[in-house]
Structures are given as structure tokens and as C-alpha cells.
Design an enzyme around this catalytic site. Structure first.
Site, PDB file in Angstrom:
ATOM      1  CE  LYS A  21     -82.400  30.068  41.289  1.00 58.20           C
ATOM      2  NZ  LYS A  21     -83.176  30.884  42.246  1.00 58.20           N
ATOM      3  N   PRO A  35     -89.948  34.304  33.073  1.00 62.77           N
ATOM      4  CG  PRO A  35     -91.524  34.407  34.705  1.00 62.77           C
ATOM      5  CD  PRO A  35     -90.850  33.578  33.615  1.00 62.77           C
ATOM      6  N   GLY A  52     -86.942  34.893  40.747  1.00 60.92           N
ATOM      7  CA  GLY A  52     -86.381  33.931  41.485  1.00 60.92           C
ATOM      8  C   GLY A  52     -86.098  32.539  40.881  1.00 60.92           C
ATOM      9  N   GLY A  99     -83.923  32.426  38.335  1.00 60.93           N
ATOM     10  CA  GLY A  99     -82.709  32.198  37.792  1.00 60.93           C
ATOM     11  C   GLY A  99     -82.335  32.290  36.087  1.00 60.93           C
ATOM     12  N   GLY A 100     -83.208  32.832  35.459  1.00 66.58           N
ATOM     13  CA  GLY A 100     -83.490  32.729  34.094  1.00 66.58           C
ATOM     14  C   GLY A 100     -82.247  33.709  33.392  1.00 66.58           C
ATOM     15  N   GLY A 101     -81.828  34.600  34.034  1.00 68.67           N
ATOM     16  CA  GLY A 101     -80.762  35.307  33.410  1.00 68.67           C
ATOM     17  C   GLY A 101     -79.464  34.615  33.357  1.00 68.67           C
ATOM     18  CB  SER A 102     -78.067  32.790  36.472  1.00 67.74           C
ATOM     19  OG  SER A 102     -78.270  33.874  37.364  1.00 67.74           O
ATOM     20  CB  ALA A 103     -80.622  29.527  32.871  1.00 71.00           C
ATOM     21  CG  ASP A 120     -78.888  31.887  41.303  1.00 70.49           C
ATOM     22  OD1 ASP A 120     -78.653  31.442  42.176  1.00 70.49           O
ATOM     23  OD2 ASP A 120     -79.905  32.462  41.007  1.00 70.49           O
TER      24      ASP A 120
HETATM   25  C1  LIG Z   1     -81.248  35.089  45.634  1.00 72.50           C
HETATM   26  C2  LIG Z   1     -80.992  33.557  44.447  1.00 72.50           C
HETATM   27  C3  LIG Z   1     -80.944  32.493  45.318  1.00 72.50           C
HETATM   28  O1  LIG Z   1     -80.801  31.292  44.511  1.00 72.50           O
HETATM   29  O2  LIG Z   1     -81.552  33.456  43.375  1.00 72.50           O
HETATM   30  P1  LIG Z   1     -82.607  34.405  42.604  1.00 72.50           P
HETATM   31  O3  LIG Z   1     -83.668  34.563  43.660  1.00 72.50           O
HETATM   32  O4  LIG Z   1     -81.716  35.702  42.110  1.00 72.50           O
HETATM   33  O5  LIG Z   1     -82.901  33.670  41.509  1.00 72.50           O
HETATM   34  C4  LIG Z   1     -79.479  33.866  44.306  1.00 72.50           C
HETATM   35  O6  LIG Z   1     -78.620  34.011  45.599  1.00 72.50           O
HETATM   36  C5  LIG Z   1     -79.137  35.205  43.660  1.00 72.50           C
HETATM   37  O7  LIG Z   1     -77.953  34.934  42.614  1.00 72.50           O
HETATM   38  P2  LIG Z   1     -77.810  35.991  41.506  1.00 72.50           P
HETATM   39  O8  LIG Z   1     -79.114  36.238  40.892  1.00 72.50           O
HETATM   40  O9  LIG Z   1     -76.784  35.134  40.544  1.00 72.50           O
HETATM   41  O10 LIG Z   1     -77.096  37.078  42.243  1.00 72.50           O
HETATM   42  P3  LIG Z   1     -75.760  37.937  41.654  1.00 72.50           P
HETATM   43  O11 LIG Z   1     -76.339  38.759  40.433  1.00 72.50           O
HETATM   44  O12 LIG Z   1     -74.572  37.289  41.975  1.00 72.50           O
HETATM   45  O13 LIG Z   1     -76.055  39.288  42.768  1.00 72.50           O
HETATM   46  C6  LIG Z   1     -76.932  40.167  42.728  1.00 72.50           C
HETATM   47  C7  LIG Z   1     -77.190  40.967  44.277  1.00 72.50           C
HETATM   48  O14 LIG Z   1     -77.525  39.999  44.999  1.00 72.50           O
HETATM   49  C8  LIG Z   1     -76.934  40.121  46.490  1.00 72.50           C
HETATM   50  N1  LIG Z   1     -76.587  38.755  46.587  1.00 72.50           N
HETATM   51  C9  LIG Z   1     -76.359  37.763  45.851  1.00 72.50           C
HETATM   52  C10 LIG Z   1     -75.869  36.620  46.184  1.00 72.50           C
HETATM   53  C11 LIG Z   1     -75.485  36.179  47.368  1.00 72.50           C
HETATM   54  N2  LIG Z   1     -75.061  34.998  47.870  1.00 72.50           N
HETATM   55  N3  LIG Z   1     -75.567  37.265  48.307  1.00 72.50           N
HETATM   56  C12 LIG Z   1     -75.914  38.561  47.955  1.00 72.50           C
HETATM   57  O15 LIG Z   1     -75.914  39.587  48.985  1.00 72.50           O
HETATM   58  C13 LIG Z   1     -75.940  40.941  46.075  1.00 72.50           C
HETATM   59  O16 LIG Z   1     -76.618  42.338  46.755  1.00 72.50           O
HETATM   60  C14 LIG Z   1     -75.839  41.071  44.657  1.00 72.50           C
HETATM   61  O17 LIG Z   1     -75.353  42.591  44.234  1.00 72.50           O
HETATM   62  N1  LIG Z   2     -80.431  37.135  29.337  1.00 72.46           N
HETATM   63  C1  LIG Z   2     -81.068  37.853  30.445  1.00 72.46           C
HETATM   64  N2  LIG Z   2     -82.154  37.436  30.995  1.00 72.46           N
HETATM   65  C2  LIG Z   2     -82.737  37.912  32.175  1.00 72.46           C
HETATM   66  N3  LIG Z   2     -82.470  38.859  32.845  1.00 72.46           N
HETATM   67  C3  LIG Z   2     -81.037  39.469  32.085  1.00 72.46           C
HETATM   68  C4  LIG Z   2     -80.547  38.717  31.282  1.00 72.46           C
HETATM   69  N4  LIG Z   2     -79.321  39.436  31.049  1.00 72.46           N
HETATM   70  C5  LIG Z   2     -79.201  40.489  32.011  1.00 72.46           C
HETATM   71  N5  LIG Z   2     -80.326  40.271  32.600  1.00 72.46           N
HETATM   72  C6  LIG Z   2     -80.424  41.182  33.888  1.00 72.46           C
HETATM   73  O1  LIG Z   2     -80.839  40.174  35.148  1.00 72.46           O
HETATM   74  C7  LIG Z   2     -81.571  40.634  36.229  1.00 72.46           C
HETATM   75  C8  LIG Z   2     -82.688  39.516  36.207  1.00 72.46           C
HETATM   76  O2  LIG Z   2     -81.905  38.210  36.264  1.00 72.46           O
HETATM   77  P1  LIG Z   2     -82.835  36.820  36.467  1.00 72.46           P
HETATM   78  O3  LIG Z   2     -81.940  35.770  36.627  1.00 72.46           O
HETATM   79  O4  LIG Z   2     -83.898  36.635  35.593  1.00 72.46           O
HETATM   80  O5  LIG Z   2     -83.500  37.068  37.970  1.00 72.46           O
HETATM   81  P2  LIG Z   2     -84.158  36.118  38.936  1.00 72.46           P
HETATM   82  O6  LIG Z   2     -83.183  35.177  39.155  1.00 72.46           O
HETATM   83  O7  LIG Z   2     -84.121  37.089  40.123  1.00 72.46           O
HETATM   84  O8  LIG Z   2     -85.373  35.875  38.563  1.00 72.46           O
HETATM   85  C9  LIG Z   2     -82.374  41.745  35.469  1.00 72.46           C
HETATM   86  O9  LIG Z   2     -81.874  42.814  36.212  1.00 72.46           O
HETATM   87  C10 LIG Z   2     -81.872  41.826  33.905  1.00 72.46           C
HETATM   88  O10 LIG Z   2     -81.911  43.208  33.520  1.00 72.46           O
END
Ligand SMILES: C[C@@](CO)(OP(=O)(O)O)[C@H](O)COP(=O)(O)OP(=O)(O)OC[C@H]1O[C@@H](n2ccc(N)nc2=O)[C@H](O)[C@@H]1O
Ligand SMILES: Nc1ncnc2c1ncn2[C@@H]1O[C@H](COP(=O)(O)OP(=O)(O)O)[C@@H](O)[C@H]1O
Length: 270
Positions: free
Chosen positions: A8, A90, A94, A96-100, A132
Site C-alpha cells: 500500500k 521490502p 512503510g 505494509g507488506g507484512g500486514s498484507a 494496517d
Molecule cells: C505507520 C503506518 C501508516 O499506515 O504504516 P507503516 O509505515 O508501518 O506501513 C501504520 O500506522 C502502522 O501500522 P502497523 O505497521 O500495522 O502497526 P502495528 O503493528 O499495529 O504497531 C506497531 C507499533 O506502531 C505504533 N503505532 C502503530 C499504529 C498506530 N496507529 N499508532 C501507533 O502508535 C505502536 O508503537 C505499535 O506498537
Molecule cells: N510476513 C511478514 N512480512 C514482513 N514482515 C513481517 C512478516 N511477518 C512478521 N513481520 C515483521 O513485521 C515487521 C515489518 O512489517 P511490514 O509490514 O513489512 O513493515 P512496514 O509496514 O513498516 O513496511 C518486521 O518487524 C517483521 O519482522
């Protein structure tokens, strides 16, 4: 069953407040990015998770695909499964690959074992795996609020827009990134800003993480500058970084850039 969990992009991101549960409230528009992992699931004699592609830090038992299986298994009588994840998107980018991966695992298990769970039920399971995750259940552009897991529809169609995403190789942890941002009211009304021509977004659509992280990681500002120099109508950090993207409407493909060979780059159409 073979599925392709996509990434995303965040169009604008405002960290608006601290929550009593320790998380932050945010406001952001999420759009699907067709940069994909591959996840295969087959019923098997015993549980197994195999991994190829980009190494994933941490114990495989904490892999989000596996956690998705365990979450459903706590409520349903699921047979053993062999999951194979080929990791391409990667990590700590940022994107969201793990969340996906987690959300696509929930969707695939629902189908494979005919659990007949509604989209809303799957979203509730996804919320328990990460903020995410729920977005990837419906996987359509949305305006996200609260922890990033409560959605409003948005009339935004970027399908076919040329896009370049550059990952500079910095793994920025989400918790670390949030710790660097001081919550504040949104700088602009995201829905109104995104309804204007894309050329205006540069002034009216911003990401609070970008300001906080660019002073620490100068490469982020350099990448954004390079994307604008290459003709992007809009460029930004995605989520908490470190991937930076540019949008190039009106082009059939994004332009090639001198730094293409230096970093991991995804080029294509949204
Ligand atoms: C910043 C965002 C923006 O889309 O994306 P990424 O950059 O990771 O892709 C998201 O809020 C990331 O969501 P996600 O990666 O699912 O985070 P989570 O595993 O739920 O939380 C990881 C940590 O981020 C912080 N966290 C996350 C979401 C949120 N709304 N508030 C927070 O403070 C918390 O410290 C939490 O322990
Ligand atoms: N299937 C997976 N793919 C990527 N990261 C994963 C997965 N399962 C667990 N993780 C953990 O989730 C964290 C990163 O998640 P990711 O969604 O890729 O990050 P971001 O959204 O910040 O790019 C890492 O700490 C990683 O070890």
C-alpha cells in the site's frame, strides 16, 4: 491456493493524537500498490511455514501469516497447513507488506476451508494482527482514521497512474517512527485536498513522518527531490518510511532515473 499480497501507499498522513491504549490516532488515505509477495497454502500432514526471497527478521513462529492461521485456529477446527511465503516487498518500508501477508492469509484460509466469514468479520480478525492489516481485506482506496483501522469510502481513482517507489535500504521500525512524531491537528483536510488536481497536492498533502524522519535520514529528502526533478506531479514518503514514491499522471510508464541502479525500485502503474 496461491495469492499475491500487494503493498500500500499512504497519500498524506497526519498523526493527530495520543490514545489511551498507547497507540496514536491518525488520518491517512491508503491505496493499493501492486508490488506483491506470493503466498501459497496447501492442506498438509503437519503444519509448516517455508520462506524464500527477502529474509524476514524474527522467529518464523511470529510471522504474520502464521499468526493469521493461529488466530483463526483458535476459533475454528482448522486442519494442518503448509504455507510458503516468497517475500518480495521490502520490510520496514512503510508499504505494509507484512500486514498484507496477514490479511491475505486470513482471506485465503476463509476460502480454502470454506469458513464463510463476512468481510467485516475478517476485518475484525485483521485488526487484532496489526493496525494496517484491516485495509488489505477489502483492498480498495479508503480514508483511514483512529489507529488506521477504521475506514470511510473516498472517491479517488488512481488506477493506471504511473508510479515509482524507491526503497533506500533503511529499515525504519514503525514504533521508532511514531516515537519521533509529536501528534497535532491535521494540517489540511485530506479529503478536500485530494479532490483537487494532483499538481496541487505538493502544497496540501503531507506526511507527518516525513518531517520528523527527513532531519535524521537525509536520503529521504534527496529521493523526493529526485522524483520531482524527474517530473513527478506528487512525491512523498509512504507511511513511516523508508520508501519514497512519485506519481506521474499522463505517462505510460514512470521515467528511468539515474538512481534506479543504486536502490531497490518498483516501477509500474497503480
Ligand atoms: C505507520 C503506518 C501508516 O499506515 O504504516 P507503516 O509505515 O508501518 O506501513 C501504520 O500506522 C502502522 O501500522 P502497523 O505497521 O500495522 O502497526 P502495528 O503493528 O499495529 O504497531 C506497531 C507499533 O506502531 C505504533 N503505532 C502503530 C499504529 C498506530 N496507529 N499508532 C501507533 O502508535 C505502536 O508503537 C505499535 O506498537
Ligand atoms: N510476513 C511478514 N512480512 C514482513 N514482515 C513481517 C512478516 N511477518 C512478521 N513481520 C515483521 O513485521 C515487521 C515489518 O512489517 P511490514 O509490514 O513489512 O513493515 P512496514 O509496514 O513498516 O513496511 C518486521 O518487524 C517483521 O519482522
Amino acid at each position: 491456493m496461491l495469492v499475491f499480497p500487494n503493498a500500500k501507499l499512504n497519500l498524506g498522513l497526519y498523526v493527530t493524537g495520543q490514545r489511551p491504549d498507547g497507540f496514536r490516532n491518525l488520518e491517512s488515505v491508503f491505496v493499493p500498490l501492486p508490488w506483491c509477495d506470493a503466498l501459497e497454502m496447501l492442506p498438509a500432514a503437519e503444519n509448516q511455514l517455508t520462506l524464500t526471497g527477502i529474509p524476514i527478521p524474527g522467529d518464523p513462529a511470529t510471522n504474520l501469516c502464521w499468526r493469521a492461521y493461529e488466530l483463526l485456529k483458535a476459533d475454528f477446527n482448522l486442519p494442518p497447513i503448509h504455507m510458503h511465503l516468497h517475500k518480495v516487498v521490502p520490510i520496514g518500508a512503510g508499504l505494509g507488506g507484512g500486514s498484507a501477508d496477514a490479511a491475505f492469509a486470513l482471506r485465503a484460509l476463509n476460502e480454502l476451508f470454506d469458513l464463510q466469514l463476512a468481510m467485516e468479520t475478517l476485518e475484525n480478525y485483521a485488526r487484532r494482527l496489526g493496525s494496517d492489516c484491516a485495509f488489505f481485506i477489502k483492498n480498495k482506496p479508503v480514508l483511514a482514521h483512529e489507529k488506521g483501522d477504521v475506514f470511510q469510502p473516498i472517491d479517488l481513482n488512481l488506477t493506471g497512474t504511473a508510479c515509482k517507489v524507491i526503497y533506500p535500504g533503511l529499515h525504519i521500525g514503525t514504533a521508532e517512527a511514531y516515537a519521533r512524531v509529536v501528534p497535532r491537528p491535521p494540517r489540511h483536510n485530506l479529503r478536500q485536498s485530494l479532490a483537487q488536481p494532483m499538481e496541487t497536492w505538493r502544497e496540501t498533502v503531507s506526511n507527518d513522518f516525513e518531517e520528523a524522519l527527513s532531519s535524521v535520514y537525509s536520503v529521504l529528502a534527496e529521493l523526493k527531490q529526485a522524483l520531482y526533478a524527474a517530473g513527478a506531479a506528487y512525491a512523498s514518503l509512504s507511511g513511516s518510511g523508508s520508501a519514497v514514491y512519485g506519481l506521474f499522471p499522463g505517462r505510460e510508464l514512470p521515467p528511468t532515473m539515474p538512481l534506479d541502479g543504486k536502490y531497490l525500485v518498483w516501477d509500474g502503474l497503480l
